[in-house]
Design a protein around this motif. Structure first.
Motif, PDB file in Angstrom:
ATOM      1  N   HIS A  13      26.101  -1.617  14.505  1.00 58.69           N
ATOM      2  CA  HIS A  13      25.535  -0.673  15.468  1.00 58.69           C
ATOM      3  C   HIS A  13      24.546   0.286  14.810  1.00 58.69           C
ATOM      4  O   HIS A  13      24.271   1.364  15.350  1.00 58.69           O
ATOM      5  N   ALA A  14      24.021  -0.119  13.668  1.00 60.65           N
ATOM      6  CA  ALA A  14      23.090   0.731  12.924  1.00 60.65           C
ATOM      7  C   ALA A  14      21.917  -0.132  12.463  1.00 60.65           C
ATOM      8  O   ALA A  14      21.729  -1.259  12.917  1.00 60.65           O
ATOM      9  N   VAL A  15      21.102   0.428  11.570  1.00 62.13           N
ATOM     10  CA  VAL A  15      20.022  -0.356  10.954  1.00 62.13           C
ATOM     11  C   VAL A  15      20.034  -0.097   9.454  1.00 62.13           C
ATOM     12  O   VAL A  15      20.494   0.946   8.984  1.00 62.13           O
ATOM     13  N   ALA A  16      19.514  -1.056   8.714  1.00 62.53           N
ATOM     14  CA  ALA A  16      19.279  -0.909   7.283  1.00 62.53           C
ATOM     15  C   ALA A  16      17.822  -1.239   7.031  1.00 62.53           C
ATOM     16  O   ALA A  16      17.229  -2.072   7.728  1.00 62.53           O
ATOM     17  N   PHE A  17      17.238  -0.582   6.038  1.00 61.63           N
ATOM     18  CA  PHE A  17      15.858  -0.878   5.667  1.00 61.63           C
ATOM     19  C   PHE A  17      15.862  -1.977   4.610  1.00 61.63           C
ATOM     20  O   PHE A  17      16.519  -1.862   3.581  1.00 61.63           O
ATOM     21  N   GLY A  18      15.120  -3.030   4.892  1.00 59.30           N
ATOM     22  CA  GLY A  18      14.978  -4.130   3.951  1.00 59.30           C
ATOM     23  C   GLY A  18      13.539  -4.224   3.479  1.00 59.30           C
ATOM     24  O   GLY A  18      12.605  -4.014   4.256  1.00 59.30           O
ATOM     25  N   MET A  19      13.344  -4.523   2.182  1.00 60.85           N
ATOM     26  CA  MET A  19      12.000  -4.649   1.641  1.00 60.85           C
ATOM     27  C   MET A  19      11.558  -6.103   1.748  1.00 60.85           C
ATOM     28  O   MET A  19      12.166  -6.991   1.172  1.00 60.85           O
ATOM     29  N   THR A  20      10.496  -6.344   2.495  1.00 57.58           N
ATOM     30  CA  THR A  20      10.002  -7.702   2.703  1.00 57.58           C
ATOM     31  C   THR A  20       8.756  -8.003   1.876  1.00 57.58           C
ATOM     32  O   THR A  20       8.249  -9.118   1.915  1.00 57.58           O
ATOM     33  N   GLY A  21       8.263  -7.016   1.142  1.00 56.38           N
ATOM     34  CA  GLY A  21       7.115  -7.246   0.279  1.00 56.38           C
ATOM     35  C   GLY A  21       6.916  -6.065  -0.651  1.00 56.38           C
ATOM     36  O   GLY A  21       7.247  -4.933  -0.296  1.00 56.38           O
ATOM     37  N   PHE A  22       6.413  -6.350  -1.854  1.00 58.20           N
ATOM     38  CA  PHE A  22       6.166  -5.267  -2.815  1.00 58.20           C
ATOM     39  C   PHE A  22       4.991  -5.647  -3.712  1.00 58.20           C
ATOM     40  O   PHE A  22       4.838  -6.810  -4.107  1.00 58.20           O
ATOM     41  N   GLY A  23       4.149  -4.658  -4.019  1.00 57.78           N
ATOM     42  CA  GLY A  23       3.070  -4.862  -4.984  1.00 57.78           C
ATOM     43  C   GLY A  23       1.941  -5.735  -4.474  1.00 57.78           C
ATOM     44  O   GLY A  23       1.213  -6.330  -5.277  1.00 57.78           O
ATOM     45  N   ASP A  24       1.762  -5.812  -3.168  1.00 55.80           N
ATOM     46  CA  ASP A  24       0.741  -6.684  -2.590  1.00 55.80           C
ATOM     47  C   ASP A  24      -0.656  -6.087  -2.776  1.00 55.80           C
ATOM     48  O   ASP A  24      -0.970  -5.031  -2.212  1.00 55.80           O
ATOM     49  N   VAL A  25      -1.482  -6.763  -3.567  1.00 56.07           N
ATOM     50  CA  VAL A  25      -2.881  -6.364  -3.753  1.00 56.07           C
ATOM     51  C   VAL A  25      -3.810  -7.531  -3.424  1.00 56.07           C
ATOM     52  O   VAL A  25      -4.870  -7.688  -4.024  1.00 56.07           O
ATOM     53  N   ASN A  26      -3.407  -8.348  -2.458  1.00 57.73           N
ATOM     54  CA  ASN A  26      -4.203  -9.524  -2.103  1.00 57.73           C
ATOM     55  C   ASN A  26      -5.577  -9.163  -1.543  1.00 57.73           C
ATOM     56  O   ASN A  26      -6.463 -10.037  -1.491  1.00 57.73           O
ATOM     57  N   HIS A  27      -5.765  -7.924  -1.157  1.00 59.15           N
ATOM     58  CA  HIS A  27      -7.068  -7.493  -0.641  1.00 59.15           C
ATOM     59  C   HIS A  27      -8.067  -7.238  -1.764  1.00 59.15           C
ATOM     60  O   HIS A  27      -9.259  -7.058  -1.496  1.00 59.15           O
ATOM     61  N   LEU A  28      -7.608  -7.214  -3.013  1.00 56.95           N
ATOM     62  CA  LEU A  28      -8.479  -6.922  -4.154  1.00 56.95           C
ATOM     63  C   LEU A  28      -8.869  -8.197  -4.902  1.00 56.95           C
ATOM     64  O   LEU A  28      -8.059  -9.127  -5.040  1.00 56.95           O
ATOM     65  N   ALA A  29     -10.094  -8.234  -5.407  1.00 64.79           N
ATOM     66  CA  ALA A  29     -10.483  -9.272  -6.352  1.00 64.79           C
ATOM     67  C   ALA A  29      -9.765  -8.996  -7.670  1.00 64.79           C
ATOM     68  O   ALA A  29      -9.455  -7.837  -7.986  1.00 64.79           O
ATOM     69  N   PRO A  30      -9.493 -10.032  -8.477  1.00 63.00           N
ATOM     70  CA  PRO A  30      -8.732  -9.834  -9.723  1.00 63.00           C
ATOM     71  C   PRO A  30      -9.312  -8.746 -10.623  1.00 63.00           C
ATOM     72  O   PRO A  30      -8.558  -7.977 -11.238  1.00 63.00           O
ATOM     73  N   GLU A  31     -10.637  -8.656 -10.705  1.00 66.27           N
ATOM     74  CA  GLU A  31     -11.255  -7.654 -11.592  1.00 66.27           C
ATOM     75  C   GLU A  31     -11.128  -6.243 -11.039  1.00 66.27           C
ATOM     76  O   GLU A  31     -11.441  -5.269 -11.741  1.00 66.27           O
ATOM     77  N   GLN A  32     -10.687  -6.098  -9.808  1.00 66.50           N
ATOM     78  CA  GLN A  32     -10.536  -4.771  -9.212  1.00 66.50           C
ATOM     79  C   GLN A  32      -9.120  -4.229  -9.303  1.00 66.50           C
ATOM     80  O   GLN A  32      -8.871  -3.092  -8.915  1.00 66.50           O
ATOM     81  N   VAL A  33      -8.187  -5.019  -9.804  1.00 66.38           N
ATOM     82  CA  VAL A  33      -6.796  -4.591  -9.873  1.00 66.38           C
ATOM     83  C   VAL A  33      -6.606  -3.642 -11.044  1.00 66.38           C
ATOM     84  O   VAL A  33      -6.895  -3.975 -12.187  1.00 66.38           O
ATOM     85  N   THR A  34      -6.123  -2.428 -10.758  1.00 66.95           N
ATOM     86  CA  THR A  34      -5.891  -1.409 -11.789  1.00 66.95           C
ATOM     87  C   THR A  34      -4.539  -0.762 -11.552  1.00 66.95           C
ATOM     88  O   THR A  34      -3.947  -0.860 -10.483  1.00 66.95           O
ATOM     89  N   ARG A  35      -4.070  -0.056 -12.595  1.00 62.33           N
ATOM     90  CA  ARG A  35      -2.787   0.629 -12.448  1.00 62.33           C
ATOM     91  C   ARG A  35      -2.813   2.007 -13.066  1.00 62.33           C
ATOM     92  O   ARG A  35      -3.674   2.301 -13.859  1.00 62.33           O
TER      93      ARG A  35
END
Length: 227
Positions: free
Chosen positions: A205-227
């Protein structure tokens, strides 16, 4: 409820060897933000954003494309750095971190001298997040576990949450019901403009938060990925 936690784009933390606490985005960071905005987001009802410059500038292209006014939430601010970092040489900071990382675990909770402690940072973010979610019907259900795993059912809202590596890591820890640590950044290490997705799922009768994705940078070209 659908929450997509986004880390800001690349900021100009260091310019000519000098550190800045609340910098604007770099030219590459602005390009990252534009590419982020061009993702297929589907339905988005609200954009929540940290008050810091790098987060607000990251959210601007999103807001323009989606036709939404960002909602600034002060509790989403990254951990507050010591004021005397502003304008200091970056090599001084690197030496400070080397020394800090050798401290005992209990001392890590106190943070760096002159800055916000990790304990206060965790408390600020989790209290702010919990209070905000309650506005949408999601209140933590008290159990024997001091870290909430279950919540009352929230309204059906899709939110983009534009903040920081630390803020997002603390939010993930809290919503997934894990015990906090003073090294959340390392537990949930994220790249600039990366997306983590959390969805509320029915549990009894409640909800839990589940993570369905993490670290998604598919919108970036490889040379644009930074941290």
């Amino acid at each position: 409820m659908l929450l997509r936690l986004i880390r800001h784009a690349e900021p100009a933390y260091v310019v000519d060897g000098v550190l800045y606490n609340n910098p604007e985005l770099t030219a590459r960071g602005r390009s990252q933000a534009q590419r982020l905005a061009r993702r297929d987001w589907g339905r988005v009802d609200e954009i929540w954003v940290s008050p810091m410059v790098r987060a607000r500038q990251t959210a601007e292209p999103l807001a323009e494309r989606l036709g939404l006014a960002p909602i600034t939430r002060d509790w989403m601010h990254e951990i507050t750095a010591p004021a005397d970092w502003e304008g200091s040489p970056v090599d001084h900071l690197e030496k400070l971190f080397e020394k800090f990382n050798l401290r005992a675990i209990d001392e890590l909770w106190e943070g760096l001298p002159g800055g916000e402690s990790f304990r206060d940072f965790h408390l600020r973010v989790t209290r702010g997040l919990t209070t905000t979610l309650q506005e949408y019907g999601a209140a933590p259900i008290v159990t024997d576990d001091e870290h909430p795993n279950l919540w009352s059912a929230p309204s059906d809202v899709s939110v983009l949450f534009v903040a920081h590596g630390g803020t997002n890591a603390v939010a993930l820890t809290h919503l997934l019901g894990a015990a906090p640590t003073p090294w959340e950044w390392d537990r949930f290490e994220s790249k600039h403009t990366s997306v983590a997705t959390l969805r509320a799922r029915k549990v009894a009768h409640a909800v839990a938060f589940g993570m369905t994705g993490f670290g998604d940078v598919n919108h970036l070209a490889p040379e644009q990925v930074t941290r």
